[in-house]
Design a protein around this motif. Structure first.
Motif, PDB file in Angstrom:
ATOM      1  N   ARG A 107       0.814  -1.214   0.000  1.00 32.72           N
ATOM      2  CA  ARG A 107       0.000   0.000   0.000  1.00 32.72           C
ATOM      3  C   ARG A 107       0.849   1.265   0.000  1.00 32.72           C
ATOM      4  N   LEU A 108       1.987   1.212   0.672  1.00 27.11           N
ATOM      5  CA  LEU A 108       2.826   2.411   0.747  1.00 27.11           C
ATOM      6  C   LEU A 108       3.397   2.783  -0.612  1.00 27.11           C
ATOM      7  N   GLY A 109       3.720   1.786  -1.426  1.00 28.29           N
ATOM      8  CA  GLY A 109       4.279   2.080  -2.737  1.00 28.29           C
ATOM      9  C   GLY A 109       5.723   2.541  -2.639  1.00 28.29           C
ATOM     10  N   GLU A 110       6.135   3.322  -3.626  1.00 30.65           N
ATOM     11  CA  GLU A 110       7.515   3.807  -3.682  1.00 30.65           C
ATOM     12  C   GLU A 110       7.595   5.167  -3.012  1.00 30.65           C
ATOM     13  N   VAL A 111       8.094   5.184  -1.806  1.00 33.39           N
ATOM     14  CA  VAL A 111       8.178   6.427  -1.030  1.00 33.39           C
ATOM     15  C   VAL A 111       9.389   7.226  -1.500  1.00 33.39           C
ATOM     16  N   SER A 112       9.150   8.462  -1.929  1.00 31.80           N
ATOM     17  CA  SER A 112      10.241   9.316  -2.403  1.00 31.80           C
ATOM     18  C   SER A 112      10.539  10.472  -1.453  1.00 31.80           C
ATOM     19  N   LEU A 113       9.636  10.715  -0.504  1.00 35.23           N
ATOM     20  CA  LEU A 113       9.841  11.785   0.482  1.00 35.23           C
ATOM     21  C   LEU A 113       9.228  11.344   1.800  1.00 35.23           C
ATOM     22  N   VAL A 114       9.991  11.497   2.880  1.00 36.01           N
ATOM     23  CA  VAL A 114       9.509  11.243   4.229  1.00 36.01           C
ATOM     24  C   VAL A 114       9.556  12.558   5.000  1.00 36.01           C
ATOM     25  N   VAL A 115       8.434  12.936   5.583  1.00 28.94           N
ATOM     26  CA  VAL A 115       8.368  14.117   6.433  1.00 28.94           C
ATOM     27  C   VAL A 115       8.013  13.644   7.838  1.00 28.94           C
ATOM     28  N   CYS A 116       8.932  13.802   8.756  1.00 33.75           N
ATOM     29  CA  CYS A 116       8.717  13.414  10.154  1.00 33.75           C
ATOM     30  C   CYS A 116       8.520  14.677  10.981  1.00 33.75           C
ATOM     31  N   LEU A 117       7.433  14.720  11.734  1.00 35.69           N
ATOM     32  CA  LEU A 117       7.123  15.907  12.533  1.00 35.69           C
ATOM     33  C   LEU A 117       7.338  15.657  14.025  1.00 35.69           C
ATOM     34  N   PRO A 154      12.724   5.883  16.195  1.00 37.76           N
ATOM     35  CA  PRO A 154      12.956   4.565  15.586  1.00 37.76           C
ATOM     36  C   PRO A 154      12.550   4.474  14.121  1.00 37.76           C
ATOM     37  N   PHE A 155      11.468   5.149  13.766  1.00 38.65           N
ATOM     38  CA  PHE A 155      10.913   5.013  12.428  1.00 38.65           C
ATOM     39  C   PHE A 155      11.886   5.471  11.347  1.00 38.65           C
ATOM     40  N   MET A 156      12.726   6.455  11.642  1.00 37.57           N
ATOM     41  CA  MET A 156      13.605   6.995  10.620  1.00 37.57           C
ATOM     42  C   MET A 156      14.626   5.961  10.153  1.00 37.57           C
ATOM     43  N   GLU A 157      15.218   5.240  11.083  1.00 41.34           N
ATOM     44  CA  GLU A 157      16.197   4.232  10.689  1.00 41.34           C
ATOM     45  C   GLU A 157      15.528   3.108   9.906  1.00 41.34           C
ATOM     46  N   MET A 158      14.329   2.715  10.332  1.00 42.49           N
ATOM     47  CA  MET A 158      13.600   1.667   9.610  1.00 42.49           C
ATOM     48  C   MET A 158      13.299   2.097   8.170  1.00 42.49           C
ATOM     49  N   LEU A 159      12.819   3.329   8.022  1.00 42.06           N
ATOM     50  CA  LEU A 159      12.448   3.802   6.696  1.00 42.06           C
ATOM     51  C   LEU A 159      13.660   4.021   5.800  1.00 42.06           C
ATOM     52  N   SER A 160      14.766   4.476   6.369  1.00 47.93           N
ATOM     53  CA  SER A 160      15.952   4.729   5.546  1.00 47.93           C
ATOM     54  C   SER A 160      16.488   3.430   4.961  1.00 47.93           C
ATOM     55  N   ARG A 161      16.337   2.324   5.690  1.00 53.85           N
ATOM     56  CA  ARG A 161      16.748   1.031   5.146  1.00 53.85           C
ATOM     57  C   ARG A 161      15.774   0.564   4.065  1.00 53.85           C
ATOM     58  N   ARG A 162      14.492   0.804   4.270  1.00 49.99           N
ATOM     59  CA  ARG A 162      13.480   0.336   3.321  1.00 49.99           C
ATOM     60  C   ARG A 162      13.440   1.199   2.058  1.00 49.99           C
ATOM     61  N   TYR A 163      13.687   2.510   2.214  1.00 49.87           N
ATOM     62  CA  TYR A 163      13.617   3.430   1.067  1.00 49.87           C
ATOM     63  C   TYR A 163      14.914   4.233   0.972  1.00 49.87           C
TER      64      TYR A 163
END
Length: 472
Positions: free
Chosen positions: A182-192, A417-426
């Motif tokens: 469902r997430l697809g190809e993430v090209s930008l992550v905005v963490c608030l 935690p989410f940033m490290e997970m996402l950087s590996r995935r995308y």
């Protein structure tokens, strides 16, 4: 995109029912699972997700879908999907992240304030979760709405609000796997879930430290004994504890001596620290309420910044086996337990650091005492990729149009935690880790508060980033 219309749309959104709904969220005692063993029975995490879902649904964004996903035994996850505008359809997916779970009250709040009662005083909204970071979902959706109201574009957007960040995000890997299609190809992550040193500019987090938490228990007796009879024959468990801690930390300097927890500091991060120190000399020490006569660990601002962002540190954050001084008897206690919290540099492998910690603390224990290291919480750190030209240009415009001050990058001593997970995935995605947190926002401690005018500016900045991402 019309910058003035963005400003107006954000201001109107915050001043209408957003503040009312955010206040309602503050009132929900949604303790993270690590602090509430009965979280599923109590239902507060689900109530927080329901509350924000209802608000997002009421926004009427064209084609938006909002639901709560909950896998068995895991804390709920709120997922909102907003289709791209016509001009942003080719931009992949932008993922906007925040969390709804909260830290405990942690101590006495000031008169008139309460962790679960929202209080508005001037431009400040007080209450647990106001800035860390209940506002994030509201800001993300408001930014998307402002882009549309101002004639701009945004890519397909996923707003993801978890309820386990304060517990180390233990459920996120399972959810990311569950939602991968469902997430697809993430090209930008905005963490608030970030912030910075002041409320004058947009702050971008360039690195996050990792975490190795563990409980060290030292046992010397099967049962406690009278201290007058046993002392001098049986060593105090606290003294054994002190000797073990000396193996991992220099008590004179605070230097963590475990090789696996130390890395070379990259030259660009040192230069970043030097620029930050020059911006406001002495600020690193002034932002904390030191007691009279107390001084920080160094007089060098650059070294303080690097200590907080690229060097490991140890904090003892809990203890067991020690009675209150008022009721302490003449007893040589059977054991002492301390909760150790190591903050590790962004590029340290938390698993390797854990293994080294266990080896050092459980090998050749003084007097043959029993030493156990248990109850681990591990989090790898993170370092942001270099900004793409389109993002650099957008940040320059934001500095001019929204804040009247240039954006700044800095390393954050905490972790997300989410940033490290996402950087590996995308690995090809751009990351914008920012937010409304200030050094005096009191996250995790009493009197937490949100700077409302600054949160509006952060929302406005996110709208500009979303439009720039769609257009690049």
């Amino acid at each position: 995109m019309d910058a003035e219309k963005v400003h107006e749309a954000v201001a109107d959104g915050w001043d209408e029912d957003l503040m009312s709904s955010l206040s309602g969220l503050v009132a929900i005692p949604a303790l993270s699972a690590a602090y509430d063993a009965g979280w599923e029975r109590d239902g507060h995490l689900r109530a927080a997700a329901d509350h924000v879902r209802d608000w997002i649904t009421s926004r009427g964004l064209p084609g938006a879908q909002c639901e709560i996903v909950q896998l068995d035994g895991r804390a709920p996850l709120l997922v909102a999907e907003i289709p791209a505008t016509d001009g942003g359809a080719a931009g992949g997916t932008v993922l906007l992240y925040g969390h709804l779970d909260k830290q405990p009250p942690l101590g006495d709040w000031s008169d008139g304030l309460d962790p679960w009662r929202p209080v508005l005083r001037g431009d400040r909204l007080y209450g647990r979760g106001s800035v860390d970071d209940g506002y994030s979902g509201y800001a993300a959706v408001s930014a998307l709405a402002a882009v549309r109201a101002a004639g701009g574009d945004h890519a397909r957007a996923i707003v993801l609000l978890e309820t386990g960040e304060e517990s180390g995000s233990p459920d996120l890997p399972a959810y990311l796997e569950h939602l991968s299609g469902r997430l697809g190809e993430v090209s930008l992550v905005v963490c608030l879930d970030g912030g910075g040193g002041d409320y004058e500019r947009l702050w971008l987090t360039t690195s996050l430290r990792g975490v190795v938490q563990a409980t060290l228990t030292v046992r010397v007796l099967e049962t406690a004994a009278h201290s007058g009879i046993a002392s001098g024959i049986v060593p105090s468990s606290f003294r054994v504890m002190r000797r073990l801690l000396d193996r991992v930390e220099d008590s004179e300097t605070g230097e963590v001596t475990i090789p696996e927890m130390n890395v070379p500091i990259p030259p660009d991060r040192r230069a970043e620290a030097e620029a930050l120190a020059a911006l406001e000399p002495g600020v690193s020490a002034r932002r904390f309420p030191l007691v009279g006569g107390m001084r920080p660990v160094s007089d060098d601002d650059v070294e303080l910044i690097l200590n907080n962002t690229w060097r490991p540190t140890l904090s003892v954050i809990g203890a067991a086996g020690l009675p209150d001084p008022a009721v302490a008897g003449a007893v040589l206690r059977a054991s002492t337990s301390l909760r150790l919290s190591f903050r590790t540099p962004p590029t340290v492998d938390a698993g390797a650091a854990r293994d080294a910690l266990v080896r050092i603390l459980t090998t050749d224990v003084p007097y043959g005492a029993q030493a156990e290291v248990h109850d681990f919480m591990l989090l790898d750190g993170w370092q942001a990729p270099a900004s793409a030209p389109w993002l650099t240009s957008a940040l320059d415009e934001i500095g001019d149009q929204v804040f009247d001050a240039p954006c700044r990058g800095f390393g954050l001593g905490g972790g997300i935690p989410f940033m490290e997970m996402l950087s590996r995935r995308y690995p090809g995605a751009q990351f914008v880790v920012t937010g409304a947190l200030g050094a005096d926002s009191n996250m995790h401690v009493p009197d937490e508060w949100l700077n409302i005018p600054f949160a509006k500016q952060v929302t406005e900045a996110v709208a500009h980033i979303l439009d720039a991402h769609a257009r690049h």
